[in-house]
Design an enzyme around this catalytic site. Sequence first.
Site, mmCIF file in Angstrom:
data_model
loop_
_atom_site.group_PDB
_atom_site.id
_atom_site.type_symbol
_atom_site.label_atom_id
_atom_site.label_comp_id
_atom_site.label_asym_id
_atom_site.label_seq_id
_atom_site.Cartn_x
_atom_site.Cartn_y
_atom_site.Cartn_z
ATOM 1 N N TYR A 179 -72.267 17.230 -51.546
ATOM 2 C CA TYR A 179 -71.683 18.255 -52.536
ATOM 3 C C TYR A 179 -71.490 19.462 -52.132
ATOM 4 O O TYR A 179 -70.584 20.040 -52.666
ATOM 5 C CB TYR A 179 -72.595 18.008 -53.799
ATOM 6 N N HIS B 203 -66.958 4.383 -46.425
ATOM 7 C CA HIS B 203 -67.163 5.317 -47.698
ATOM 8 C C HIS B 203 -67.446 6.740 -47.656
ATOM 9 O O HIS B 203 -66.629 7.391 -48.144
ATOM 10 C CB HIS B 203 -68.670 4.793 -48.603
ATOM 11 N N PHE B 204 -68.030 7.091 -46.591
ATOM 12 C CA PHE B 204 -68.309 8.734 -46.653
ATOM 13 C C PHE B 204 -66.957 9.035 -45.578
ATOM 14 O O PHE B 204 -66.792 10.204 -45.882
ATOM 15 C CB PHE B 204 -69.370 8.853 -46.053
ATOM 16 N N HIS B 205 -66.394 8.570 -44.805
ATOM 17 C CA HIS B 205 -65.192 8.893 -44.481
ATOM 18 C C HIS B 205 -63.951 9.197 -45.396
ATOM 19 O O HIS B 205 -63.272 9.975 -45.345
ATOM 20 C CB HIS B 205 -64.508 8.076 -43.046
ATOM 21 N N HIS C 259 -77.796 13.757 -48.813
ATOM 22 C CA HIS C 259 -77.027 13.424 -49.876
ATOM 23 C C HIS C 259 -76.385 14.736 -50.419
ATOM 24 O O HIS C 259 -75.242 14.914 -50.583
ATOM 25 C CB HIS C 259 -77.364 12.680 -50.997
ATOM 26 N N ARG D 263 -73.599 -0.764 -38.405
ATOM 27 C CA ARG D 263 -72.936 0.603 -38.085
ATOM 28 C C ARG D 263 -73.470 0.964 -36.517
ATOM 29 O O ARG D 263 -74.317 0.138 -36.101
ATOM 30 C CB ARG D 263 -73.454 1.540 -38.747
ATOM 31 N N ARG D 264 -72.676 1.664 -35.872
ATOM 32 C CA ARG D 264 -73.099 2.658 -34.826
ATOM 33 C C ARG D 264 -73.575 1.823 -33.328
ATOM 34 O O ARG D 264 -74.525 1.890 -32.833
ATOM 35 C CB ARG D 264 -74.560 3.411 -35.029
#
Lengths: 188, 540, 271
Positions: free
Chosen positions: B219, B366-368, B215, B429-430
């Site tokens: 950042y 989300h993370f893309h 995580h 996913r995946r």
Amino acid sequence: MSAEEAHRDSAEVAARVERRWATFAVIIIVGMALLAAFAGIHSATMPQPRVETTDPSRLHLSGEFVESNLGSVLETNGNVTVRAIGQQYSFTPACILVPADTPITLRATSADVVHGILIQGTNVNTMLVPGYISEQLMHFAKTGDYLMPCQEFCSFGHEGMWGKVKVIDKTEFADRAKSGGRLSCVGQ
Amino acid sequence: MLANRKLILAHFWLAFAVFGVALTLGAWQMFIRSPIGTWLSNPELYYRSLTAHGTVMGYVFPTLVAMGFGYAISESALKQRLVGVRWAWAGFWLIVAGSIMAIIPIALGRASVLYTFYPPLIGNVFYYLGVVLVVVGSWIWVALMSINLRLWRKAHPGAPVPLAMFANVAGSYLWAWTAVGAALELLLQIIPVAAGLKTTIDAGLARVFFSWTLHAIVYFWLMPTYIAYYTIVPRAIGGRVYSDTMARISFTLFLVVAMPIGMHHTFADPQVGAGFKFIHSAFTALVALPTLLTVFTICASVEIAARLRGGRGMFGWIRALPWDNPMMLALAFSFVMLGFGGAGGLINMSYQLDASIHNTQWITGHFHLIFGGAIVIMYFAIAYDLWPHLTGRELLDLRLIRIQLWLWFVGMMVTTFPWHWVGILGMPRRMAYFDFGDPAIAPQALSVTLSAIGGFILLASGILFLVILARGMRAPQADAGPYCFAVAVHEPATVPVALNTHALWVALMIGLTVTNYGYPILTLALNEGTSVPAVYVGAQ
Amino acid sequence: MSARDLFTFRNRHFRAAVGVTAAILIVTVIGGFIVLPFAQPWVQFANAWDAICSAAGLPQRTAIVAAPEQTGRLSEVVLTSSTLSRSSQEAIGRGATLAQRCAICHGPTGISRADSPNLAGQYSAVIYKELHDFRSGARTNAVMSPFAVNLTDQEIADLSNYYAYLPRLPAYHPTPQLPKPNIVIYGAPMRGIAPCGSCHGSLDNKIGSPWLEGQSEAYMKAQLQAFASGERRNDISQQMRNIARAMTPQEIEQAAAYYASQPADVVKAVD
């Protein structure tokens, strides 16, 4: 008023506005955290309460995940317990049979690598990590068929790892449970 | 003028070159598993590509951008020549060597375990060693940033550290510490098994170690973007930083609360206690604070620019902003994507909501959106802003730059919104392919097709970006002057020691790691019974 | 200013930062370890200490559960990636001697002239597991079972190493190579069937799964049908029954015919 004083005054204004905004931001965050805690206790899923361990390569020899114990069982208190395993590249039982409108406990683990159980259209979603037992409470309001794909990469056959869940009427389930053994909808 | 332009350019070019390759792989993946592609007769190729895409985009590309940008900040913000240039090159070459070492087994299909590793799946040992080399190379950068700041402090006792450098060093410390989790997983657990010294591994412990990294690494990726928000954007659009103090507080908050929250990735895991899941969930909520503070400060800073340009009214000033300035455009796009992505993140952080989307396509969406969207579009902006100072040549075609940014923004929206949606429908996913012919998942086909089209828009934008940079290397020479950063409305004459140094925040970061990770790691590590047989992937 | 001025409670930043962090930590610890465990009436804890230990994630061994009797014998083999990972020349030599009695059916070079499986170059874990299962009765065959009952653990390991060591030779019943049917290439995702090769060697090898190229068509078809009907049940936790049950009779025929038509040497070497 000198330029320096004006500068100091405006700096104070800026600081005040900032503090107000920071307070507001903190309130948003605390509110959200409380909301999540409230929802968790009253209406949604909670993390499993315990960490339990097991030996993945010996599941079939003894313990609760031997083949004859996999599937759904109606407990004496009217609840249902489902035991299942994930392995490359299938779930056993490949089709899980459960009654509607009944508190259900899913207990599952992995026999080899990391897998995941996800029942589409529900909140049922847990990882299967070899060495540990996953437990999740489930409740199905409606009868019907659900897909249950493996949601974690488990090597090259991952795309073919799809199970099913069949939710049937409560009384029908009780009827089938009378004959004893563990129920599933495999081959139906 | 920057003294070590070659060093910085090398980092940026390598970063963007590998980014181009990984982007192409990503677009291919979107296409091949969508209804418009045909099923792969060898699904392993998909996982191979996914491993390469994730490894490059997660470990190599953002690290190189942060390093190159960090060297540029150190030179320009501190106005002193970079000390340890040889070490910096050594770090660069370590990353090159590590990347090559990792990519060979991936390309041969010997390490298709995905960039998240997830033992007991075990790939070729050189893949993991390569990743370790990349991290070690970046740690040299961390040390150099720290040393350069220290030398500057010695020469300027008590003076406020320039905001850009303060944030840059905060980012480097965050990376140094957050990388430790994956490093421990690799060195203590995976590499001994991959090298054949051990045959069992604790998969649960590995996931806990990885969450330590997974995580906070986001950042670390975010740091250059936030530095650009605070110290480049206001200058580029003719404004001022609304508050220097608030900026410092935001960066120190990231340092403290980015770390002890990683277990929200393991909400659905059986090996972590519910109590620790709750603590991590609460701390994850806190990480929204620095972002909310940043949104306020940057909007206020931008408003200053607008008002200086004659903007009036409650919202009328928005029209007065320099919308033809690429930096302004990038910032606006970045904020929109950060807003949507952040809202999605609030769902992921809560245990109850997370259960409905955990490990579905929602997460990839989300993370893309956050990383590929909000963060990377500012990497583009940083490159455009720095390029004239690095090449000594002007980037002439602003129109092309605007088109590139627009394409990236639209592409990211078209890609990630349907992606979120199919995640809510429960698409896992995946997976190398999906049987969209089956009536149960046929309704997802349209969304997945849209996503794939978005992928190609992103690819087009990425190619355009590389073309613009390459053309910038051959443009007519022009002196860009010194590279400088935005100044605050109220430039601080002195800064309290707590906000001028990192020690307190690093101490809190480590302290919270110990409280939030110490017990779960120790109890799993000391429990012999949880090690399981390794499963070797592909040919050994 | 130095670290001494920073790390002291006289510094208000230090006071605030440490105080707020500690306060949040304490509140969340109380919430996560005491309030939440007891806010879930459906979870029973023995006492407060049990609740705290459980919330902290102290690993516990599962309570013994009474499982119904197994109907019939199932496989008791434990397979891991380190099963038979080391073989020696002596083991192979001993295996060669023992293998003489297998030659009638499985051929002197490990290539069968009948419809018995070709064993030459088969993964050692496969032979190891099947011999153990024949010996224990988890798998039965009128011809094979009597051979297996008297084998010792050592003999099973030696035989497995010997056959794994033999080169993969062409099969005796060659047919023109057939094109790959969809069930072999792609499986059938929505029925829970992964591509055959993801376990059986051409993509990856799941420990205990044989490679199939050049094996007898009749043999493979019979085994798939036996798995589908539940007649054969020595696959651990139903890993193959789950697949075979979901296959159509036509797919079973296609898969068996395809694999039988393939030369054994094209299996990707993964052992």
